[in-house]
Design an enzyme around this catalytic site. Structure first.
Site, PDB file in Angstrom:
ATOM      1  N   THR A   1      65.804 -68.016   4.910  1.00  0.00           N
ATOM      2  CA  THR A   1      65.028 -69.083   5.526  1.00  0.00           C
ATOM      3  C   THR A   1      63.667 -68.449   5.702  1.00  0.00           C
ATOM      4  O   THR A   1      63.523 -67.249   5.499  1.00  0.00           O
ATOM      5  CB  THR A   1      65.671 -69.460   6.872  1.00  0.00           C
ATOM      6  OG1 THR A   1      66.907 -70.088   6.617  1.00  0.00           O
ATOM      7  CG2 THR A   1      64.818 -70.380   7.723  1.00  0.00           C
TER       8      THR A   1
ATOM      9  N   THR B   1      63.688 -74.254   5.470  1.00  0.00           N
ATOM     10  CA  THR B   1      64.694 -73.582   4.651  1.00  0.00           C
ATOM     11  C   THR B   1      65.348 -74.510   3.632  1.00  0.00           C
ATOM     12  O   THR B   1      65.262 -75.727   3.750  1.00  0.00           O
ATOM     13  CB  THR B   1      65.808 -73.016   5.575  1.00  0.00           C
ATOM     14  OG1 THR B   1      66.689 -72.181   4.840  1.00  0.00           O
ATOM     15  CG2 THR B   1      66.631 -74.116   6.214  1.00  0.00           C
TER      16      THR B   1
ATOM     17  N   ASN C   1      68.534 -73.606   3.326  1.00  0.00           N
ATOM     18  CA  ASN C   1      69.764 -73.043   3.873  1.00  0.00           C
ATOM     19  C   ASN C   1      70.009 -71.687   3.212  1.00  0.00           C
ATOM     20  O   ASN C   1      69.380 -70.719   3.604  1.00  0.00           O
ATOM     21  CB  ASN C   1      70.966 -73.974   3.744  1.00  0.00           C
ATOM     22  CG  ASN C   1      72.141 -73.494   4.599  1.00  0.00           C
ATOM     23  OD1 ASN C   1      71.929 -72.720   5.533  1.00  0.00           O
ATOM     24  ND2 ASN C   1      73.344 -73.907   4.297  1.00  0.00           N
TER      25      ASN C   1
HETATM   26  O1  DON Z   1      69.548 -74.460   9.987  1.00  0.00           O
HETATM   27  C1  DON Z   1      70.183 -73.420  10.026  1.00  0.00           C
HETATM   28  O2  DON Z   1      70.585 -72.912  11.039  1.00  0.00           O
HETATM   29  C2  DON Z   1      70.456 -72.712   8.715  1.00  0.00           C
HETATM   30  N1  DON Z   1      70.448 -73.659   7.647  1.00  0.00           N
HETATM   31  C3  DON Z   1      69.428 -71.649   8.529  1.00  0.00           C
HETATM   32  C4  DON Z   1      69.677 -70.843   7.297  1.00  0.00           C
HETATM   33  C5  DON Z   1      69.037 -69.524   7.346  1.00  0.00           C
HETATM   34  O3  DON Z   1      68.412 -69.147   8.297  1.00  0.00           O
HETATM   35  C6  DON Z   1      69.236 -68.658   6.179  1.00  0.00           C
HETATM   36  N2  DON Z   1      68.495 -67.437   6.359  1.00  0.00           N
HETATM   37  N3  DON Z   1      68.323 -66.430   6.508  1.00  0.00           N
END
Ligand code: DON
Length: 529
Positions: free
Chosen positions: A337, A355, A357
């Site tokens: 993200t 992000t 995801n």
């Molecule tokens: O919204 C969320 O919590 C997740 N989709 C975030 C994904 C994420 O942080 C991936 N990264 N490092």
């Protein structure tokens, strides 16, 4: 770093923090394809200096109207993780373009054309492939090669990897950006881009329709704010769980003399872990899109509730997550993200996390458009008690429903000084670890008086109720880990890397200090030239 410089150059051209944030957001869609995006979604917290007001912009993806509660279950009623994470159906209706265009039009100084120009140029003329990008692309080769669009966009014609120093041109993406810059959000949700998008859905069994694109809505929400001693902390409300649990954990922790315990001492980490455990247990049950489920926000962020939770914590012994809820084992995956923070001369502040995801989302690109689709549908609870890609479990509060937004952990945050002026802006990637990473950054500054660089670098820990493991970074000393084990904590085997904050801190006298996280490569602090 290139995207940060784009933001700084927009400030130099008379743009405000919102213009710079939008320019950076679109630039990251070109320079950081694993997380920067047009096909994803996110959250932006904006402090408007003139009005002394903070607004929370929700541009999270929405489930398409054909989405159903059991859509990711197989014939045996089990979660089909492949379908939830790497199929065309794993994508929610993207919100990024609507979100960035909305804030630019409403709060920016410059024109959309102007702030988007650098991103279009980067896509059209190409970017120099950095070490970070080349490593990231080649390590996701299998995923990206399995989709015709992604294969075309992120590898050379002969299928070879891009090497460091190569130029990566993204002509289809440039054309998609151009349509947005000319027509605003309509240039994405209607017309040519929408046609390409819907054709991709049709070819590969996707659920998103033109009506879903038409119905996508950005929502301006009130931030979740709480007081930690004499500072005010504001972050995202649902459909992010970030603000609620950040404030909830701060409420629990406020009752102890943390500074007296010593930074990253076993006694301090014990209190962190027990607070995290309780917050994430609540998350699994009470958190979801508040437009669909009655999230007990006021109770969760109430100081009295914090006290009740604190009073139940044994200061010498670890509790067991199984005693607080059902037990499962799963290791959080490391994915991508991206967060950025902006602060302008007028005192406006932007904190943005967005992000796809996972890194590169579903790995599926919309053919002809140059952008990747998110796999944010996996942030829903596909089945009560079954962990998602971050090991997070949930129930009805976060079940799949048409038009609903999946629960997030993204926590763009602004901290205010006792006079009510912004003191600190921060946020992080890291899936389920985001909230605990932001928590520790704030405590490092407010409680342990660290400067922002030290606060960003200091080793972190993480606990998320389930699995019942304490994750830690390599700087936590072996004797501290031993003491934690003696207290009964289940300390994970081997160190992890937790989060990557991008922060700005004010000294209250007009001097700003930016700090990029040394855990990430490729990020940077840019100052208005
Ligand atoms: O919204 C969320 O919590 C997740 N989709 C975030 C994904 C994420 O942080 C991936 N990264 N490092």
């Amino acid at each position: 770093m290139v995207a940060s410089q784009v933001g700084a150059s927009i400030l130099a051209e008379g743009g405000n923090a919102i213009d710079a944030a939008v320019a950076t957001g679109f630039a990251l869609a070109v320079t950081l394809p694993q997380a920067g995006n047009l096909g994803g979604g996110g959250f932006m917290l904006i402090y408007l200096a003139d009005e002394n007001r903070t607004v929370a912009i929700d541009y999270r993806e929405m489930a398409p109207s054909a989405a159903t509660k059991d859509m990711f279950l197989n014939a045996q009623g089990e979660v089909d993780a492949g379908k939830a994470r790497f199929s065309i159906q794993s994508s929610g209706v993207p919100g990024t373009v609507a979100g960035l265009v909305h804030v630019q039009e409403k709060y920016g100084n410059l024109s959309l054309k102007k702030v988007m120009a650098p991103a279009i140029k980067l896509a059209r003329s190409g970017i120099r492939v950095t070490v970070a990008l080349s490593e990231s692309l080649s390590s996701h080769r299998r995923l990206l090669q399995s989709n015709a669009g992604a294969k075309q966009y992120f590898f050379k014609k002969d299928g070879a990897d891009y090497a460091v120093g190569d130029v990566l041109k993204q002509r289809d993406l440039a054309a998609s950006l151009k349509r947005i810059s000319a027509q605003g959000a309509e240039g994405f949700y209607q017309g040519k881009t929408a046609e390409l998008f819907l054709a991709q859905m049709e070819r590969t069994g996707g659920l998103i329709t033109q009506a879903d694109l038409d119905n996508y809505a950005v929502v301006e929400r009130s931030p979740i704010c709480g007081d930690y001693r004499d500072h005010r902390v504001c972050a995202m409300p649902p459909p992010s769980s970030g603000g609620i649990h950040l404030v909830q954990m701060l409420n629990i922790l406020e009752g102890w003399d943390l500074k007296g315990l010593g930074h990253n001492s076993a006694d301090y980490i014990h209190r962190l872990v027990e607070s995290m455990r309780r917050a994430y247990a609540d998350r699994s049950q009470y958190l979801g899109d508040a437009d669909f489920f009655p999230v007990p926000v006021e109770t969760l962020i109430n100081k009295d509730y914090g006290r009740v939770l604190r009073d139940k914590i044994d200061l010498d012994h670890a509790s067991r997550s199984a005693d607080i809820g059902p037990g499962l084992k799963r290791t959080p995956e490391s994915t991508e993200t991206t967060h950025f923070s902006v602060w302008d001369d007028w005192g406006n502040v932007v904190s943005n996390t967005y992000t796809l995801n996972f890194s590169y989302g579903s790995g599926i690109a919309v053919m002809g458009s140059g952008f990747l689709l998110n796999n944010e549908m996996d942030d829903f609870s596909a089945r009560p008690g079954s962990p998602n890609g971050f090991g997070l479990v949930g129930g009805v509060a976060n079940s799949i429903e048409a038009g609903k937004r999946p629960l997030s952990s993204m926590t763009p945050t602004i901290v205010f000084d006792p006079q009510g002026k912004p003191l600190l802006v921060t946020g992080s990637p890291g899936g389920s670890t985001i909230i605990t990473v932001v928590l520790q950054l704030i405590l490092n500054v407010l409680e342990f008086d660290m400067g922002i660089a030290e606060a960003s670098a200091a080793s972190r820990i993480h606990h998320q109720w389930l699995p019942d493991d304490v994750y830690y970074e390599s700087g936590i000393s072996p004797d501290t880990l031993r003491k934690l084990r003696e207290m009964g904590h289940l300390v994970s085997d081997g160190a992890a890397v937790l989060g990557s904050t991008q922060s700005i801190q004010s000294n209250g006298k007009g001097v700003l200090f930016g700090a990029t996280d040394s855990r990430a490569h490729g990020a940077g602090v840019a100052i208005q030239p």
